[in-house]
Design an enzyme around this catalytic site. Structure first.
Site, short mmCIF file in Angstrom:
data_model
loop_
_atom_site.label_atom_id
_atom_site.label_comp_id
_atom_site.label_asym_id
_atom_site.label_seq_id
_atom_site.Cartn_x
_atom_site.Cartn_y
_atom_site.Cartn_z
N CYS A 67 7.23 8.01 -5.87
CA CYS A 67 7.21 9.47 -5.99
C CYS A 67 7.65 10.09 -4.68
CB CYS A 67 5.84 9.97 -6.43
SG CYS A 67 4.63 10.22 -5.13
N GLU A 68 8.41 11.15 -4.81
CA GLU A 68 8.95 11.81 -3.62
C GLU A 68 7.91 12.62 -2.87
OE1 GLU A 68 11.00 15.82 -5.44
OE2 GLU A 68 12.12 13.95 -5.61
N HIS A 69 6.75 12.82 -3.47
CA HIS A 69 5.73 13.62 -2.80
C HIS A 69 4.82 12.79 -1.90
CE1 HIS A 69 6.37 16.27 -6.52
NE2 HIS A 69 7.11 16.72 -5.54
N HIS A 70 4.49 11.56 -2.30
CA HIS A 70 3.56 10.74 -1.52
C HIS A 70 4.12 9.36 -1.17
CE1 HIS A 70 1.05 13.51 -3.97
NE2 HIS A 70 0.49 13.70 -2.79
N GLN A 106 9.11 11.95 -12.05
CA GLN A 106 9.41 11.39 -13.37
C GLN A 106 10.29 12.34 -14.19
OE1 GLN A 106 6.13 9.52 -15.44
NE2 GLN A 106 7.00 10.08 -17.42
N HIS A 109 1.08 6.93 -12.49
CA HIS A 109 1.38 7.37 -11.13
C HIS A 109 0.25 7.03 -10.18
CE1 HIS A 109 4.93 9.96 -12.17
NE2 HIS A 109 4.44 9.64 -13.36
N CYS A 131 -0.09 7.99 -7.23
CA CYS A 131 -0.52 9.15 -6.44
C CYS A 131 -1.64 9.91 -7.15
CB CYS A 131 0.66 10.09 -6.14
SG CYS A 131 1.53 10.70 -7.58
#
Length: 184
Positions: free
Chosen positions: A75-78, A116, A144, A146
């Site tokens: 995931c690009e956030h975490h 996603q 996920h 995260c």
């Protein structure tokens, strides 16, 4: 790039309070750098690379489904993993794509920092572009880390995303056939 990644992983471990010289960690920065390069090698690939000319003339216009393609992404956030299954359907319009190429398309986009929702659209758009199909449907199921390992820590949570293009978007019957055939 590997040396630079290795250096930064060593710094991160040190900042966390680890001794990067202790036996269990001496090779960790190099291994982590190599792993990250592998997990993000989708940036180095193009649609032309992964399809490799495996587009064939065909006189069928009936639905083709490839389901349960396993994928993993970050995931690009975490920068934590999300994993799941991808189901792809398309209605050929004079061309079919070699079977293994669907998995290669999924991997190319999954091996980039992602969400996603974006991954689902990228796969659908790529299949549409390569095949010129009259319709494409893509459904991704994902778990996920995260959400499971941090934050709300919900172990049984999952996410389903879909993108429907052409006939899959315009025809409820086509969409329903796809969903029925994959058991949804």
């Amino acid at each position: 790039m590997s040396d630079l990644l290795q250096h930064h992983y060593s710094q991160i471990l040190s900042i966390l309070g680890e001794d990067v010289k202790r036996e269990g960690l001496t090779d960790t920065p190099a291994r982590a750098a190599k792993a990250m390069q592998f997990l993000t090698d989708g940036y180095e690939k193009t649609l032309e690379d992964v399809t490799n000319g495996a587009i064939f003339e065909a006189d069928t216009d009936e639905m083709v489904i490839v389901q349960d393609i396993e994928y993993y992404s970050l995931c690009e956030h975490h920068v934590l993993p999300f994993i799941g299954r991808c189901h792809i359907a398309y209605l050929p319009n004079g061309k079919v794509l070699g079977l293994s190429k669907f998995a290669r398309i999924v991997d190319m986009f999954a091996r980039r920092l992602q969400i996603q929702e974006g991954l689902t659209k990228q796969i659908a758009d790529a299949v549409q572009e390569v095949t010129g199909a009259s319709g494409v449907g893509v459904i991704l199921e994902g778990k996920h880390m995260c959400m499971m390992m941090r934050g709300v820590q919900k172990q049984n949570s999952s996410m389903i995303t879909s993108v429907m293009l052409g006939s899959f978007r315009n025809s409820q019957a086509t969409r329903n056939e796809f969903l029925r055939l994959i058991g949804k």
